[in-house]
Design an enzyme around this catalytic site. Structure first.
Site, PDB file in Angstrom:
ATOM      1  CG  PHE A 297      -7.673 -11.578  38.453  1.00 25.67           C
ATOM      2  CD1 PHE A 297      -7.434 -10.329  37.915  1.00 25.67           C
ATOM      3  CD2 PHE A 297      -6.813 -12.040  39.447  1.00 25.67           C
ATOM      4  CE1 PHE A 297      -6.363  -9.556  38.354  1.00 25.67           C
ATOM      5  CE2 PHE A 297      -5.729 -11.267  39.897  1.00 25.67           C
ATOM      6  CZ  PHE A 297      -5.514 -10.025  39.347  1.00 25.67           C
ATOM      7  CD  GLU A 298      -4.700 -18.146  36.400  1.00 24.93           C
ATOM      8  OE1 GLU A 298      -4.296 -18.081  35.223  1.00 24.93           O
ATOM      9  OE2 GLU A 298      -4.772 -19.203  37.018  1.00 24.93           O
TER      10      GLU A 298
END
Ligand SMILES: Nc1nc2c(ncn2[C@@H]2O[C@H](COP(=O)(O)OP(=O)(O)OP(=O)(O)O)[C@@H](O)[C@H]2O)c(=O)[nH]1
Ligand SMILES: *[C@@H]1O[C@H](CO)[C@@H](O)[C@H](O)[C@H]1NC(C)=O
Ligand SMILES: *[C@@H]1O[C@H](CO)[C@@H](O)[C@H](O)[C@H]1NC(C)=O
Ligand SMILES: [Mg+2]
Length: 410
Positions: A297-298
């Site tokens: 996740f980013e």
């Protein structure tokens, strides 16, 4: 002539009667309730099927319905608007995937759309070292509310650089296989980590955007996100963000910190003054404590990744060879870069994005928040305050107060 007309009228009438019978019959049979046609014609508030309630067809309305109907309560909660008003940011989702990932990425997209993107309709870029097939494109483009774009990764970004000693790299893979290090013997996993570290943000399709949100196959989102996270990043001057943090598997990065120190020695101008060294090191930078943000996740700023500072960092690491001589992951690479080259307050912890990537869950602390945002995660699964998480450390170095009730989740 007259005879065939009467014949025709008879057929039409018979067909009408059949259709009528079908509707009466299906409204009482449970399995057909799943048929889209059925649901449309019986959605609440609309006039029901053409059956006459005075007719003896009444028994067709089964006892099930008449018993449950009085106990159903109308949903009095205000539904949010289908699409959020206002301007959109220069942003896209981005996914690196193989054709064989289609059904796992389909699930991820569905989560992201349901919880966030159906309200914002941001684009989605898919990248692959191979050509995407028609099925992948068909399935994913049907699910994404924004535009979908499909890119092939140029060979130079998914192969061994010429300075890498192939025999040495092969020997390492053999050793790591014996030590049973996860993905230790995989060549493609190494290309993937190097690509995510140094190239995805330079793909021609990504040059059109300033912000990205990375999504992997098989992830889940557990709470509604009712605001524009990209806009939040821009307004709060954030450049990088995370939902989960943890300690990296030491065997995969034995010399990553040495390479980092060599980089900061050669490029001291790229190190931010008010950085997050304390997140990465317990002794002022001598040793790495292996804390990193989990990069599956980013949400981040692409122009930061395309800056001289980040590119010099990646190039320096790439020449050191650890993507192939060890098994450096893009998560510690991004994290060290963010930790040293961004200001502390440019990194954001998205406590409100409830997220799962096997095997860890981030479930927001605080019951009221979870209720208000229709969260479906079990707070017992929350990893934040676990001893293997680095998130408490992030709170501490930033002088943030931990959310109420966190002790109960330790
Ligand atoms: N095109 C392509 N994508 C890949 C390849 N290997 C991995 N990916 C993608 O790169 C991302 C990371 O790979 P994963 O296999 O999920 O790696 P991981 O998250 O460390 O490990 P998992 O626990 O297996 O999820 C995912 O989006 C994958 O779809 C590959 O060889 N080709
Ligand atoms: C979006 O951002 C990219 C990268 O900064 C830029 O090249 C592009 O012109 C921007 N597009 C718009 C519509 O602002
Ligand atoms: C240290 O970094 C410089 C600049 O990136 C590079 O030229 C040199 O090869 C690096 N040395 C080692 C041992 O990695
Ligand atoms: Mg993954």
């Amino acid at each position: 002539m007259a005879g065939s007309q009467r014949y025709l009228r008879y057929i039409v009438f018979a067909l009408f009667a059949l259709v009528l019978l079908y509707f009466i019959g299906s409204s009482s049979s449970v399995p057909t309730a799943n048929w889209p046609g059925y649901q449309e014609t019986t959605s609440p508030g609309e006039p029901s099927t053409p059956s006459d309630p005075s007719k003896p067809s009444a028994p067709a309305v089964s006892h099930d319905v008449s018993q449950t109907a009085p106990s159903t309560t109308p949903n009095d909660k205000k539904l949010p608007p289908a699409t959020a008003p206002g301007e959109r940011m220069n942003a896209t989702f981005v996914t690196l995937a193989r054709n064989s990932d289609v059904w796992e990425i389909a699930k991820s997209i569905r989560h992201v759309e349901d919880r966030f993107n159906r309200k914002f309709n941001y684009d989605w870029v898919f990248l692959n070292d191979d050509d995407f097939d028609d099925q992948f494109k068909k399935v994913t483009s049907a699910l994404v509310s924004g535009k979908t774009k499909y890119g092939k990764i140029p060979k130079e970004h998914w192969s061994f650089p010429e300075w890498i000693d192939q025999d040495k790299a092969a020997k390492v893979r053999e050793e790591m296989k014996e030590k049973k290090i996860i993905y230790g013997d995989s060549v493609s996993y190494r290309h993937m980590c190097r690509y995510e570290s140094g190239f995805f943000f330079r793909h021609p399709l990504m040059l059109d955007y300033e912000w990205y949100w990375r999504v992997e196959p098989s992830i889940e989102l557990y709470c509604d996100i009712n605001y524009d996270t990209f806009k939040f990043m821009a307004e709060k001057k954030k450049k990088y963000s995370f939902t989960l943090s943890l300690y990296e598997y030491v065997e995969t990065i034995p010399t990553l910190w040495d390479a980092t120190k060599n980089f900061t020695k050669h490029f001291p101008q790229h190190v931010a003054k008010d950085n997050s060294m304390k997140f990465l090191s317990d002794d002022g930078g001598e040793n790495y404590n292996h804390c990193h943000f989990w990069s599956n996740f980013e949400i981040g700023n692409l122009n930061w990744l395309r800056s001289d500072a980040y590119i010099d960092f990646f190039t320096s690491l790439d020449h050191a060879g650890g993507f192939f001589y060890e098994r450096w992951g893009d998560a510690p690479v991004h994290s060290i870069a963010a930790g040293l080259m961004l200001q502390k307050d440019e990194i954001h912890f998205f406590n409100d994005i409830a997220y799962y990537h096997v095997p860890f869950t981030h479930c927001p602390t605080g019951e009221q928040y979870r209720l208000d945002h229709k969260c479906s995660c079990n707070p017992k699964d929350n990893f934040d305050w676990n001893g293997y998480s680095c998130t408490a450390r992030f709170y501490e170095i930033n002088g943030m107060e931990k959310p109420e009730g966190y002790e109960k989740e330790q």
